[in-house]
Design a protein around this motif. Structure first.
Motif: not given
Length: 223
Positions: A118-122, A145-150
């Motif tokens: 989940x954290x590493x998905x773009x 970790x992308x802003x979207x994943x957060x």
């Protein structure tokens, strides 16, 4: 239409197999899951350090048991396993499913893989649920970790009587996620050992429904 169906991939735990876990399907009885398609992949066989190098189904290496808050981490193995989960999600999204209706869930080793996936998905996903899991990488991974994943919410459940993945290993999850900037709901179960209860699964079902927004999810469950 793809957006009106749900797709659940169940990622099993250490030494287990996908097909052995198919009975979980019967527990998701809400109408929202009537069009759910399930997939139960099995991990490749790998040598596992905590079991004296024995070869068994394992998504990545586990160095020691019990798993503690400070146990060594097989980050390269985790990243390889994450690619497998991402490929499953990517295929469904390419077929037209909204990534906001993707939920990743897992128990124990599957819980750790859930967190990493989940954290590493773009893209932002619907949510991730960790049961009896642990953080499988160091804080150095935060920069990936992308802003979207957060924006993907996390449900974290852990048995306080767990002697395989110690409760302390679960307790470090919420502060780690808070540092990353990810919302996390943590639920402790006082008498639960290293297993997943029907109570947890019932709560998971209701938790997922709160994020559906009128359409069905894609869910990856690792138990």
């Amino acid at each position: 239409m793809a957006n009106n169906r749900s797709f659940i991939v169940r990622l099993h735990g250490l030494g287990d197999s996908g097909p052995a876990n198919e009975p979980i399907k019967s527990l998701f009885t809400s109408p929202e899951f009537k069009n759910t398609t399930w997939s139960f992949p099995s991990a490749p066989s790998n040598s596992v350090t905590c079991n004296n190098g024995a070869v068994m189904p394992s998504w990545f290496d586990v160095h020691e048991l019990p798993v503690t808050a400070n146990s060594p981490k097989d980050e390269s193995g985790v990243l390889k396993a994450v690619q497998t989960v991402h490929a499953i999600i990517d295929k469904e999204i390419a077929a037209g499913t909204d990534p906001n209706n993707v939920f990743v869930c897992g128990f124990s080793q599957g819980g750790a893989l859930t967190l990493a996936s989940v954290l590493l998905y773009p893209k932002s996903l619907g949510g991730g649920a960790v049961f009896g899991g642990f953080v499988p990488f160091s804080s150095s991974m935060v920069e990936k970790i992308s802003p979207n994943a957060k924006r993907t919410p996390i449900l974290w459940s852990h048995g306080m009587a767990d002697t395989t993945v110690l409760f302390e290993a679960g307790q470090v999850g919420p502060p780690f996620l808070a540092h990353v900037g990810v919302s996390c709901e943590f639920k402790a179960y006082p008498d639960l050992d290293h297993s997943i209860s029907n109570e947890e699964l019932r709560y998971l079902e209701s938790w997922i429904k709160t994020y559906l927004g009128g359409t069905s999810p894609v869910i990856c469950i690792g138990l």
